[in-house]
Structure formats: C-alpha cells, structure tokens
Scaffold this motif. Structure first.
Motif, PDB file in Angstrom:
ATOM      1  N   HIS A 228       0.876  -1.185   0.000  1.00 28.17           N
ATOM      2  CA  HIS A 228       0.000   0.000   0.000  1.00 28.17           C
ATOM      3  C   HIS A 228       0.908   1.228   0.000  1.00 28.17           C
ATOM      4  O   HIS A 228       1.718   1.390  -0.905  1.00 28.17           O
ATOM      5  CB  HIS A 228      -0.922  -0.132   1.220  1.00 28.17           C
ATOM      6  N   LYS A 259       9.089 -14.317 -11.430  1.00 23.82           N
ATOM      7  CA  LYS A 259       8.437 -14.337 -10.109  1.00 23.82           C
ATOM      8  C   LYS A 259       9.390 -14.813  -9.019  1.00 23.82           C
ATOM      9  O   LYS A 259       9.017 -15.626  -8.168  1.00 23.82           O
ATOM     10  CB  LYS A 259       7.172 -15.191 -10.142  1.00 23.82           C
ATOM     11  N   LYS A 264       9.172  -7.864  -7.116  1.00 18.91           N
ATOM     12  CA  LYS A 264       8.034  -7.334  -7.868  1.00 18.91           C
ATOM     13  C   LYS A 264       8.472  -6.017  -8.475  1.00 18.91           C
ATOM     14  O   LYS A 264       9.419  -5.395  -7.974  1.00 18.91           O
ATOM     15  CB  LYS A 264       6.890  -7.027  -6.902  1.00 18.91           C
ATOM     16  N   LEU A 265       7.795  -5.597  -9.483  1.00 17.17           N
ATOM     17  CA  LEU A 265       8.051  -4.259  -9.996  1.00 17.17           C
ATOM     18  C   LEU A 265       7.240  -3.308  -9.126  1.00 17.17           C
ATOM     19  O   LEU A 265       6.036  -3.107  -9.356  1.00 17.17           O
ATOM     20  CB  LEU A 265       7.647  -4.170 -11.472  1.00 17.17           C
ATOM     21  N   GLY A 267       5.544  -0.152  -7.447  1.00 20.97           N
ATOM     22  CA  GLY A 267       5.026   1.043  -8.121  1.00 20.97           C
ATOM     23  C   GLY A 267       4.275   0.706  -9.396  1.00 20.97           C
ATOM     24  O   GLY A 267       3.867   1.598 -10.141  1.00 20.97           O
ATOM     25  N   ARG A 271      -5.139  -2.664  -7.749  1.00 24.02           N
ATOM     26  CA  ARG A 271      -6.354  -3.466  -7.681  1.00 24.02           C
ATOM     27  C   ARG A 271      -7.464  -2.906  -8.577  1.00 24.02           C
ATOM     28  O   ARG A 271      -8.206  -3.654  -9.212  1.00 24.02           O
ATOM     29  CB  ARG A 271      -6.843  -3.541  -6.228  1.00 24.02           C
TER      30      ARG A 271
END
Ligand code: CMC
Length: 392
Positions: A228, A259, A264-265, A267, A271
C-alpha cells in the motif's frame, strides 16, 4: 442467514456506499466529489481539496480562509506530547512514530472524542489536520537527533511542514516556493482513493464507534505496508538496488517475470486501475519538472523511465494490465526535495488524511451504518472430543 460467499481480498464486494470519490479503473478516471483529478491537481490547494472532500463543496475564499485559520490555531502539540518523541529509539520508523503519536493525541482530548457529536467530530478533524504535519516533522527531527521546532503559523500548511522538517534554529531557512507547490500538489493527488486498504481500515475501526484518532491511527498502520503506502519507499529501494547492480534494467525485469521470491516491480499494478493511473501521469510530469531544475539530474530517474518503457511493451505486464501507479515516481520527487526514504510513506499519510476524515465522517453521519463484521468460511476440524492433558 447461513449463506456466506467468500471474496478473498474483497475484489468484488462493496463495503459501503460513498459519495466522495469515483474511480473508473478501466478508463483511468479519478474524481473527488465529481471533480476530475486533472482539474484539481496544480489548481486547487491541498486545503481547498481537503475542504471539498470533507464538506462536499468547493469553498468560497472566505470559507477557505476560515478553514485555514481553524487549522492554524491547532498546529502546536502539548508540551507533554512533545516529550513523547524522546522515548523512541533514534532509528524508529517514522510511520510507527506517526501512528503511535496519533493514538497518543486522543489522550489529550478525552472530552471531545464522541463520534456521535458533530462538533466534537469537526474539532477532532481540525486537530488532526493541524497536528499531523507537526508530528511528521518531529518524527524526522527525532531520527536525526535535532531539536523539535515549533510551528510558524505565518506560513501556509505545506510551507510550515517543510520549515519544521528542514529548518534549524541556527540557520535561516527559506522554504523554496516551487518545492512547496509541488508537495502541495502531491498531497492533492493522495487526498482520497475510495475504499483502499487504509481507508477501509479507518471505516472498520470507526464502525465500532472508536474515535477519529483511534481510527486514523489504525489507517496509518495499514498504509505502512509495502503493498500500500509503503510502496513509495519500496520503489526507491528497488531503483537503488538496480543501480547498485550495475543498472541492468532488463535483468531486473527478467527476475520480476520469473516471479523470483520477493521481487516485484514496485510502483506497478493496482487493484482497481487496469489502465495508467491518472495520478501517475501527473506525477511523471512533475518529476521531470523538478529534476530538470537540479544541477545534477538523478540517475535513478533514467532507470525508472527505462523500467516503465520496457514494462509497457512487455507481454507479462501488458497481459496483466500492470501500469505505473501513483507511487512509481513520487519517491524521486521526495528524494529530490531532501526527504530520506523512510519518510516517503509519512508524506503519503499527510496527503491521505482528509480522505480518511471525510470517509469516517460520511460513515458516522449515515444512520444506516452498522458495525463492520465480515463473515468467514470455516475450514477447520469438525467437532472433536477433548482429551485431558494427563491423558495426552
Ligand atoms: N510486479 C510484478 N507482477 C505483478 C505486480 C507487480 N508490481 N503486480 C501484480 N503482479 C502480477 C501478480 O503476480 C499476478 O500475476 P498472476 O496472475 O500470474 O498470478 C497478477 O499480476 C495480478 O496481481 P495481484 O497480486 O492478484 O493483484 P492485486 O490486485 O491483488 O494487487 C497490488 C494489487 C497493488 C497489491 C499489486 O499490483 C502489487 O503488489 N504492486 C506492487 C506494490 C505497489 O506498487 N503498491 C502500490 C499500489 S498504489 C498506491 C496504494 O494503494 O497505496
């Protein structure tokens, strides 16, 4: 009754009806109280937008001045509250300091916490708007061992925050008006985003009739998570990591696509937005403006631009509709302004505060509100027979 559906992560379940923020994730549209974000960003000040979110109308100049004055007289923290900061270790995460301090604030206003009393709700919201920048600046000052300054109420909202953060009693600090304007605009972009994780938290806690301070403090904790609000710090750490590894953007993207655990990329993805986040488009323009004024451009910007270019043309991201979100470029601006990475999510919280206040107030004013109490699908054992410990 007796019939429960599972919606993991609330992908399809509305938790409330709300008239505050509209998002069309497929079209990349965001509106506060009906006003497109593009019309507000850079044109309406953060306090104007806060008023709009909370009161459902654009303020007149007189209303805005009154709102600003009300906030201004509450920027000081009680001296006991200032002492609170000396109890934390110097390397405390400023988000933890922020949420703790917001909970602690409620102890000073115990006679004005009634969620059912509109006057007490209003003054709680004003106090939070006024004091959160002071708390945020103190969290930073504490982390670098500097004295805690007092607010200067001759300055505007964002300038006051910048001076408390970067000013020193020994140096005459002048707030750069361009940076203050950009930060104000970034706060506007973060001001509300309907039922995201932290706002849903604020509502859920408030639905138990917990007071506004307790609810907002819980929202700050939700925001701290890297999926978040914490993503803005995580993006910068990712860019710095790529740079430290020799700047090989393609190699990093390969790790994301494979993966690899924890890669993770940051930014990217959202959702609700399955299109370019309209806020990210505005931030991207601002970052280029801010960095072009710097003597030495930030090499991390180049890495970010290249990452975006590769991702937007790569089937992994295209097929999953992963686009840059608001956090992708904000960190570069905060860094250019001199904020350490740990403070980035605090800045998100300062921006999101009026949204939390507006959403909490909307819920409290609605007579149909019920306590939030999700159901579950039980997956444990059927009935078993207890065996006394002496027989096990
Ligand atoms: N990098 C690589 N793959 C991704 C990413 C990403 N950033 N985001 C999603 N995916 C993949 C994910 O692995 C999944 O793939 P598959 O279908 O093969 O299993 C697919 O895309 C769908 O992702 P999801 O995790 O099911 O989507 P979600 O809606 O549950 O999560 C998200 C949304 C924002 C948590 C996620 O996209 C993410 O973790 N992004 C990185 C963190 C980030 O930037 N967060 C800030 C969000 S915007 C501001 C805010 O809300 O505070």
């Amino acid at each position: 009754t007796g019939y429960v559906t599972l919606d993991q992560g609330f992908v399809n379940t509305a938790s409330c009806a709300s008239a505050i923020t509209y998002i069309d994730g497929d079209a990349g549209i965001l509106r506060y109280r009906g006003f497109p974000i593009e019309q507000l960003a850079g044109k309406a000040s953060f306090l104007e937008v806060s008023y709009l979110l909370i009161h459902d109308k654009l303020p007149t100049p007189a209303e805005l001045a009154e709102f600003g004055d009300k906030i201004r007289v509450h920027t000081l923290l009680q001296e006991e509250m200032r002492a609170f900061f000396s109890g934390f270790p110097r390397d405390a995460h400023p988000m933890a300091v922020l949420s703790s301090a917001v909970t602690a604030l409620s102890t000073f206003y115990q006679d004005a916490l009634d969620p059912a009393d509109p006057e007490q709700v209003e003054i709680s919201g004003i106090r939070l708007m006024a004091k959160l920048p002071t708390i945020a600046a103190y969290a930073y000052k504490k982390s670098i061992g500097h004295p805690l300054p007092y607010p200067d109420n001759s300055l505007d909202y964002v300038e006051n925050f910048l001076r408390m953060t970067f000013g020193l009693p020994t140096v005459n600090y002048e707030v750069d008006p361009t940076l203050a304007k950009v930060l104000d605009m970034l706060f506007v972009l973060h001001a509300d985003h309907e039922q995201n994780c932290s706002t849903s938290t604020v509502r859920l806690v408030g639905s138990a009739q917990a007071n506004l301070f307790a609810s907002v403090s819980s929202g700050i904790n939700a925001l701290s998570g890297p999926l978040h609000g914490g993503a803005n710090s995580a993006v910068l750490e990712m860019l710095e990591g790529i740079r430290a590894d020799g700047g090989d953007v393609d190699a990093f993207v390969r790790r994301v696509k494979a993966k690899e655990k924890g890669v993770k990329l940051m930014g990217f993805g959202h959702r609700v937005y399955k299109n370019y986040d309209p806020r990210a488009a505005i931030v991207k323009k601002a970052v280029q403006d801010v960095i072009s004024t710097m003597d030495r451009p930030d090499p991390l910007l180049e890495i970010a631009l290249k990452l975006e270019e590769i991702a937007l043309a790569d089937d992994y991201f295209v097929s999953r509709k992963l686009y840059p979100n608001v956090d992708f470029y904000t960190g570069l601006i905060y860094k250019a302004m001199g904020f350490p990475t740990k403070m980035f999510t605090v800045l998100f919280a300062l921006g999101r505060l009026p949204g939390w206040i507006a959403q909490w107030g909307e819920m409290m004013a609605d007579p149909t509100t019920k306590i939030g109490r999700p159901r579950q699908l039980y997956t444990g054992e059927a009935e078993r027979q207890f065996v006394p410990i002496t027989e096990r």
